[in-house]
Structure formats: structure tokens, C-alpha cells
Design a protein around this motif. Structure first.
Motif, PDB file in Angstrom:
ATOM      1  N   ALA A 145      35.535  43.907  39.657  1.00  0.00           N
ATOM      2  CA  ALA A 145      35.515  44.069  41.110  1.00  0.00           C
ATOM      3  C   ALA A 145      34.489  43.118  41.717  1.00  0.00           C
ATOM      4  N   LEU A 146      34.977  42.147  42.478  1.00  0.00           N
ATOM      5  CA  LEU A 146      34.112  41.119  43.045  1.00  0.00           C
ATOM      6  C   LEU A 146      34.363  40.951  44.535  1.00  0.00           C
ATOM      7  N   SER A 147      33.371  40.409  45.191  1.00  0.00           N
ATOM      8  CA  SER A 147      33.443  40.004  46.594  1.00  0.00           C
ATOM      9  C   SER A 147      32.365  38.947  46.760  1.00  0.00           C
ATOM     10  N   ASP A 148      32.355  38.287  47.910  1.00  0.00           N
ATOM     11  CA  ASP A 148      31.293  37.314  48.143  1.00  0.00           C
ATOM     12  C   ASP A 148      29.921  37.976  48.020  1.00  0.00           C
ATOM     13  N   ALA A 149      29.800  39.179  48.574  1.00  0.00           N
ATOM     14  CA  ALA A 149      28.515  39.889  48.533  1.00  0.00           C
ATOM     15  C   ALA A 149      28.146  40.300  47.108  1.00  0.00           C
ATOM     16  N   ALA A 150      29.139  40.726  46.325  1.00  0.00           N
ATOM     17  CA  ALA A 150      28.867  41.119  44.935  1.00  0.00           C
ATOM     18  C   ALA A 150      28.425  39.917  44.104  1.00  0.00           C
ATOM     19  N   LEU A 151      29.032  38.755  44.342  1.00  0.00           N
ATOM     20  CA  LEU A 151      28.619  37.546  43.622  1.00  0.00           C
ATOM     21  C   LEU A 151      27.165  37.205  43.931  1.00  0.00           C
ATOM     22  N   LYS A 152      26.756  37.434  45.168  1.00  0.00           N
ATOM     23  CA  LYS A 152      25.356  37.183  45.539  1.00  0.00           C
ATOM     24  C   LYS A 152      24.417  38.112  44.766  1.00  0.00           C
ATOM     25  N   VAL A 153      24.812  39.372  44.603  1.00  0.00           N
ATOM     26  CA  VAL A 153      23.997  40.310  43.828  1.00  0.00           C
ATOM     27  C   VAL A 153      23.887  39.840  42.375  1.00  0.00           C
ATOM     28  N   LEU A 154      25.001  39.430  41.788  1.00  0.00           N
ATOM     29  CA  LEU A 154      24.968  38.950  40.402  1.00  0.00           C
ATOM     30  C   LEU A 154      24.030  37.759  40.280  1.00  0.00           C
ATOM     31  N   SER A 155      24.124  36.824  41.216  1.00  0.00           N
ATOM     32  CA  SER A 155      23.277  35.638  41.175  1.00  0.00           C
ATOM     33  C   SER A 155      21.804  36.004  41.246  1.00  0.00           C
ATOM     34  N   GLU A 156      21.465  36.946  42.096  1.00  0.00           N
ATOM     35  CA  GLU A 156      20.064  37.339  42.264  1.00  0.00           C
ATOM     36  C   GLU A 156      19.496  38.013  41.020  1.00  0.00           C
ATOM     37  N   HIS A 157      20.379  38.444  40.119  1.00  0.00           N
ATOM     38  CA  HIS A 157      19.906  39.039  38.858  1.00  0.00           C
ATOM     39  C   HIS A 157      20.068  38.080  37.683  1.00  0.00           C
ATOM     40  N   GLY A 158      20.255  36.799  37.972  1.00  0.00           N
ATOM     41  CA  GLY A 158      20.235  35.783  36.932  1.00  0.00           C
ATOM     42  C   GLY A 158      21.519  35.621  36.149  1.00  0.00           C
ATOM     43  N   ILE A 159      22.618  36.155  36.656  1.00  0.00           N
ATOM     44  CA  ILE A 159      23.899  36.036  35.965  1.00  0.00           C
ATOM     45  C   ILE A 159      24.477  34.641  36.193  1.00  0.00           C
ATOM     46  N   ARG A 160      24.962  34.028  35.115  1.00  0.00           N
ATOM     47  CA  ARG A 160      25.491  32.668  35.226  1.00  0.00           C
ATOM     48  C   ARG A 160      27.008  32.644  35.369  1.00  0.00           C
ATOM     49  N   TRP A 161      27.703  33.639  34.811  1.00  0.00           N
ATOM     50  CA  TRP A 161      29.163  33.641  34.925  1.00  0.00           C
ATOM     51  C   TRP A 161      29.690  35.064  35.014  1.00  0.00           C
ATOM     52  N   THR A 162      30.872  35.195  35.576  1.00  0.00           N
ATOM     53  CA  THR A 162      31.558  36.469  35.656  1.00  0.00           C
ATOM     54  C   THR A 162      33.058  36.196  35.609  1.00  0.00           C
ATOM     55  N   ALA A 163      33.861  37.247  35.678  1.00  0.00           N
ATOM     56  CA  ALA A 163      35.315  37.071  35.586  1.00  0.00           C
ATOM     57  C   ALA A 163      36.011  38.219  36.301  1.00  0.00           C
ATOM     58  N   THR A 164      37.263  37.988  36.642  1.00  0.00           N
ATOM     59  CA  THR A 164      38.089  39.023  37.252  1.00  0.00           C
ATOM     60  C   THR A 164      39.555  38.674  37.015  1.00  0.00           C
ATOM     61  N   GLY A 165      40.464  39.419  37.645  1.00  0.00           N
ATOM     62  CA  GLY A 165      41.886  39.202  37.431  1.00  0.00           C
ATOM     63  C   GLY A 165      42.442  38.054  38.262  1.00  0.00           C
ATOM     64  N   ASP A 166      43.558  37.470  37.795  1.00  0.00           N
ATOM     65  CA  ASP A 166      44.092  36.322  38.526  1.00  0.00           C
ATOM     66  C   ASP A 166      44.735  36.724  39.854  1.00  0.00           C
ATOM     67  N   SER A 167      44.999  38.022  40.068  1.00  0.00           N
ATOM     68  CA  SER A 167      45.491  38.447  41.379  1.00  0.00           C
ATOM     69  C   SER A 167      44.423  38.238  42.455  1.00  0.00           C
ATOM     70  N   VAL A 168      43.154  38.329  42.089  1.00  0.00           N
ATOM     71  CA  VAL A 168      42.073  38.041  43.032  1.00  0.00           C
ATOM     72  C   VAL A 168      42.123  36.573  43.433  1.00  0.00           C
ATOM     73  N   LEU A 169      42.400  35.711  42.464  1.00  0.00           N
ATOM     74  CA  LEU A 169      42.539  34.285  42.774  1.00  0.00           C
ATOM     75  C   LEU A 169      43.719  34.047  43.711  1.00  0.00           C
ATOM     76  N   PHE A 170      44.867  34.611  43.371  1.00  0.00           N
ATOM     77  CA  PHE A 170      46.058  34.389  44.197  1.00  0.00           C
ATOM     78  C   PHE A 170      45.851  34.903  45.625  1.00  0.00           C
ATOM     79  N   ASN A 171      45.192  36.055  45.762  1.00  0.00           N
ATOM     80  CA  ASN A 171      44.894  36.564  47.103  1.00  0.00           C
ATOM     81  C   ASN A 171      43.930  35.636  47.842  1.00  0.00           C
ATOM     82  N   SER A 172      42.962  35.103  47.106  1.00  0.00           N
ATOM     83  CA  SER A 172      41.983  34.210  47.725  1.00  0.00           C
ATOM     84  C   SER A 172      42.624  32.916  48.214  1.00  0.00           C
ATOM     85  N   LEU A 173      43.639  32.451  47.510  1.00  0.00           N
ATOM     86  CA  LEU A 173      44.295  31.200  47.892  1.00  0.00           C
ATOM     87  C   LEU A 173      45.112  31.332  49.176  1.00  0.00           C
ATOM     88  N   GLN A 174      45.341  32.568  49.619  1.00  0.00           N
ATOM     89  CA  GLN A 174      46.053  32.775  50.884  1.00  0.00           C
ATOM     90  C   GLN A 174      45.154  32.517  52.084  1.00  0.00           C
TER      91      GLN A 174
END
Length: 578
Positions: A289-318
Motif C-alpha cells: 500500500a503506497l501513496s506519495d505521502a507513504a513514500l515520503k515516510v519510507l524515505s525519512e526512515h532510510g528506505i532505499r526501495w519498495t514495491a507494489t502491484g502493477d495495477s498501481v502503476l497502470f492507475n498512475s499512468l492514467q
């Protein structure tokens, strides 16, 4: 030479169980943590150990790690000092006092010893099948289970655990071979022998995975502490990115959600480091489960990579802001098998190949292992051949590392082993970890990431949050959580709790924030599972009120959901696409 560029295949096996304990009493309500430990976590480590040329990523959720350690310590204390176990099903293998035949507790334990895959586990073993036949016949007559004696319960319990054992344990252990040949009339000595095997399997899980990580074969990562849906803690309205018309909880927002998101991340990282010795570079945000805000939280805790489902990508491309990426992927679809970068963030995002991952989770269980592996590798080859040579192609296979295998013959022993061997011997497919992919790019050539200006908030399930919010019963559960969170804030702010009490209340709140309860609410799921998780969620919320020195509201006595569905694989897994 094949002429096809070397292509990375990353297997990310997600290991996760919610906390099945009543944290006020210490008693375990359900045995799923230790059962998956002796079946799946041991086998998945062994498959990698047996194929030293293969690599994989393992995600261990912190609340699972803590339960594994708890079982390890309890079993050691019982076997060395005779101390009681707090799991009533596991305690049937000890000399602990038992409920009387005909009692509700006796009937409950009998029923729990039948909760195994009928075809792949129960019917595989003739003695277990015979015992189950007696149980099935008794269900046709009310009160018939009072005629089952303690020996029947012991035999059924022993076979339940024998059936749940991983293949590596079953095939290599002479004690298990003797117990299976015994068939019936198990004694206290037999039970102790079985407990010793169970203890050995559980106590070896963390050390074995640490050793695999130290050798470079495995990358170990983690999730937020109790597996919450980070974007929903941060903002209920993120639901509308992928589901604009979805109704939201009446509460409007989760009180203090950003602080809780950071608490869950930091606590999870602390638990991971405590038991594995280092900080992870990657994070499987709960349910992808990701969002722009969630990615910011991950970054602030030193995370270098994450992953999610390709449906998130397809929705984002819209989204029009991502038109450049959309045009690129539309003209060359297989360019999507690489790393993405969102906005100005520094967390690389990889997208699961939902189709291929779901073939393992839902389709191949009924294939011959060699045919399934051949089909799977053929799909990998097609992607590798179609992708541009400079694409840094990374095919992401991300899935449940525990629930799928009981639907395969012999816990997918043949399939997983053959899969690793086939790719290991392949001329241009190679298994890697995500951190290895990023390190190769750092040391050799810059990673050709695809930029996204905005990530459409969603999860690996359908690319939405529909599994956890947006439906009446799920929203009601969120409103219950919001209400107890407001009570929590008031008590903490009042200063009436000491430091230890505050810490305990915060841990109890974390359990209530977990994703699992919301997953099971709703008509889609089977009634037995819904009943179990509904009860445990309300118990966790009630315990939170108690830990705050408050009286739990009587409304918590009323079930939230009943369930009536019959989803594939019992509802424990979902497919990435609807």
C-alpha cells in the motif's frame, strides 16, 4: 550466446501473520504463526539452502518476528523446565491439564485439529483421514463429540501437526518417520518427541535466514510493525485516488495518523534490527500500500526501495502528469519491468508482475511441477526478449510466501525446487535481490529508471484500498478504531499513565491498527474466518481500553461482520487484478 541481455528475476516472498495473542493474558487464540513456521518458513529457507546459485528477498513482518521468538522461548522453557505453553493447541502435546470430553473447550480443540487442507494434507495420510472420518460422522449427531476420549484428541492433534510439517522436516527427520509409522495410540513420549522437532524448526528460522543473508543469497526486509495500511493512517482520502466514489468512514480521518505511521515504521525497524542485526534497505509497505505521502515516510526512515502491484502503476499512468511514462510504456510495454522513481523522492519503486505472481498463487498448484515451471520460465523469456537492451529489466515476482503452498502437492516441494534450478541453469535469466540490482547499477551503469510525477495511491490488490476500506463493515471498523484512538490520545495527554503503561498502550494500539482485521470484514470472505478475525479485532480494541484504564464500551460485544463467501484459497490470498 543467446543474444538476449541478462535479465534479473526477483522473488520477494512475503511472510506475515498478525498477532494472535491476547496481550493481557498472553494466550494465543489461533495457531497459524507456529504452523506456518514449521511448514512454510522452514521449507522456504531450505529451498534456497539447497539451491546455492539462487537468490530471493524475504519480508518478515515485525509482529511475526516477535511471535516466532515467543514460541521459541516458550518451547525451550517447557522442554527444559516444564513451564506451561500459552498456546492451547500446542499445549495438547504437553502434560498440561485438558478440558473434559463434551465440554465446549474440548469441542473447540477438536475442531481446530481439523483445520487443514482436506485434499493436500488430511487425505494424504490414511490415519489422519480415518480420524477425520470419525469426526465428520460425529457432526451429524448433536453432542456426539462427548464420546471422543482423550486418546482420540491426542491422536488427532499429533496428526494435525504431522500434516502441517514442512517437507524438509518430514523427509529428513527419523523421528517424524517413526511417528508417521506409529499411526495411532500416541503416548506422552511421542508427543514430546514431536514437540522437540517443532522447537528445532522454529528456533532455526531466524538464524537460517540470517545466514542466507550473510552469504548474499537472501535479502531480508521488513514492514511497518503491526502491518498497518500506511496511506490510510496518513489520509483516508487517498482511497479516492483509485476509487473516487468510495464511501469513507464517518470519522473523516485517523486522529494523529502521521505520527502513528512514523511510530509503526520506527518500531518495525527497531524489531528487525534487534533480531537480524542490521537495518533493511528495502521495505514492503504493508500490502504494498503506497501513496506519495507513504513514500515520503519510507524515505525519512532510510528506505532505499519498495514495491507494489502493477495495477498501481497502470492507475498512475492514467494521470496526465505521468504522460511521458505512459507513452513510453504504451509503445514498449515491457519497459515497465524496471525501477521507477516518483517525483523528487529517492525511494526506488518496483512493480509486481501480477499475472505471473498470481499464476504461482492460484494456477500452478494443479499442474505437474515440470509443466508449471516450463510455462513460467517461458513467460519470463518472452519478457526478457521483448524488453529494450538498455532497460535494466527486473521481473518482480512478489507473493505470499506461506499460504499458497498448502494447495500444492507436498507443500510445493517439487515446484519450488524445480523453479530455482531451472532459472539457475538459464543462459540469460538470473535471480537477484533488489538491493543487488541497485548496487550493480551504482557500480556499473546508472539505473535507467522511469520517472513518475505522481503515484496513484493503492495496494497490490486491484491497485486500490477496497480490501480495507470503502465498504460499510470495513468503514465501521475504522470508526471503532478512530473512537478508541481519540480515547487513547486523551489518556496519554492527561499523564495518568506511567512510562511503561504508556508504552504498553501504544503497542496495543499498534495491533488494532493492523491491516488484517479490515481484510476479513465483508461478505466476500468465509464466515468461519470472518468470525475468528472479527472476534480478535474486538478483543484487541477492548484490551486497549483496559490498558488505558477505561471500561470497554458494550458495543464491542456485537460482531462487526459475519461473512458468507467462498473465495479462492479460503480468502487468505487475493489476485492482483480483479
Amino acid at each position: 550466446m543467446s543474444g538476449v541481455p541478462e535479465t534479473s528475476v526477483v522473488f520477494l516472498w512475503h511472510m506475515h501473520q498478525p498477532d494472535y495473542r491476547d496481550c493481557l493474558t498472553g494466550e494465543y487464540y489461533f495457531p497459524w504463526t507456529y504452523l506456518h513456521a514449521i511448514k512454510d518458513y522452514t521449507d522456504m529457507a531450505a529451498h534456497l539452502e539447497n539451491n546455492p546459485g539462487s537468490k530471493a528477498v524475504f519480508n518478515y513482518v515485525p509482529i511475526l518476528i516477535e511471535q516466532l521468538v515467543d514460541y521459541d522461548q516458550q518451547l525451550n522453557a517447557y522442554l527444559t523446565k516444564g513451564e506451561l505453553l500459552s498456546d492451547p493447541l500446542l499445549a495438547l502435546l504437553t502434560n498440561a491439564e485438558r478440558p473434559e470430553p463434551g465440554s465446549e473447550r474440548f469441542a473447540d480443540l477438536l475442531q481446530k485439529c481439523t483445520r487443514a487442507n482436506r485434499e493436500r494434507i488430511i487425505e494424504r495420510f490414511k490415519p489422519y483421514q480415518h480420524l477425520m472420518g470419525l469426526y465428520d460422522n460425529a457432526q451429524e449427531v448433536e453432542g456426539a463429540d462427548r464420546y471422543f476420549n482423550q486418546q482420540y484428541l491426542t491422536d488427532l492433534c499429533v496428526w494435525y501437526h504431522l500434516g502441517w510439517l514442512g517437507e524438509t522436516v518430514r523427509r529428513d527427520n527419523p523421528i517424524i518417520e517413526r511417528l508417521q509409522q506409529q499411526s495411532f495410540n500416541y503416548t506422552a513420549d511421542h508427543c514430546r518427541d514431536l514437540l522437540q522437532v517443532i522447537y528445532s524448526a522454529i528456533s532455526g528460522i531466524i538464524p537460517r535466514h540470517k545466514k542466507l543473508a550473510e552469504s548474499g543469497q537472501a535479502e531480508l526486509i521488513t514492514s511497518p510493525y503491526a502491518h498497518p495500511i500506511l496511506p490510510l493512517l496518513l489520509d483516508f482520502n487517498s482511497t479516492h485516488d483509485a476509487m473516487p466514489a468510495a464511501p469513507l468512514p464517518n470519522s473523516g480521518e485517523y486522529p494523529g495518523g502521521e505520527a502513528r505511521a512514523h511510530w509503526q515504521m520506527q518500531k518495525g525497524l527497531d524489531v528487525f534490527k534487534q533480531h537480524f542485526g542490521n537495518m533493511p534497505k528495502g521495505c514492503w509497505a504493508s500490502e504494498g500500500a503506497l501513496s506519495d505521502a507513504a513514500l515520503k515516510v519510507l524515505s525519512e526512515h532510510g528506505i532505499r526501495w519498495t514495491a507494489t502491484g502493477d495495477s498501481v502503476l497502470f492507475n498512475s499512468l492514467q494521470n496526465s502528469a505521468n504522460s511521458t511514462a505512459a507513452d513510453k510504456i504504451k509503445s514498449e510495454p515491457d519497459t515497465r519491468h524496471t525501477a521507477f522513481q516518483v517525483g523528487e523522492g529517492d525511494v526506488h519503486v518496483f512493480f509486481r508482475d501480477d499475472g505471473l505472481s498470481d499464476k504461482i498463487g492460484f494456477e500452478y498448484a494443479n499442474w505437474h511441477a515440470d509443466d508449471a515451471v516450463g510455462d513460467f520460465v517461458h513467460h519470463l523469456e518472452n519478457i526478457a526478449k521483448a524488453a529494450p537492451a538498455d532497460n535494466h529489466t527486473v521481473i518482480s515476482i512478489i507473493m505470499d510466501g506461506e499460504n499458497a503452498w498448502e494447495y500444492y502437492p507436498e507443500n510445493a516441494w517439487y515446484f519450488i525446487d524445480a523453479l530455482y534450478k531451472k532459472i539457475e541453469a538459464h543462459p540469460y535469466l538470473t535471480t537477484r535481490t533488489y538491493s543487488e540490482v541497485l548496487e550493480l547499477a551504482d557500480n556499473q551503469a546508472p539505473l535507467n529508471t522511469i520517472p513518475l510525477e505522481h503515484l496513484c495511491a493503492g495496494s497490490w490488490v486491484y491497485g486500490t484500498f477496497s480490501t480495507w476500506i470503502g465498504e460499510a463493515e470495513k468503514n465501521h471498523a475504522w470508526d471503532i478504531l478512530c473512537e478508541v484512538k481519540r480515547a487513547y490520545d486523551q489518556v496519554i495527554d492527561s499523564g495518568t499513565l506511567d512510562q511503561q503503561q504508556s508504552a504498553e498502550a501504544s503497542l496495543q494500539l499498534a495491533l488494532c491498527e493492523g491491516s488484517d482485521w479490515f481484510w476479513w470484514f465483508g461478505d466476500y470472505n468465509p464466515s468461519d474466518s470472518v468470525k475468528d478475525f472479527d472476534r480478535l479485532y474486538r478483543q484487541h480494541v477492548s484490551n486497549l481500553y483496559t490498558s488505558l484504564g477505561l471500561v470497554p464500551p458494550s458495543s464491542l460485544d456485537t460482531p462487526i461482520s459475519t461473512g458468507s463467501g467462498a473465495p479462492a484459497n479460503g480468502g487468505v490470498m487475493r489476485q492482483g487484478h480483479q
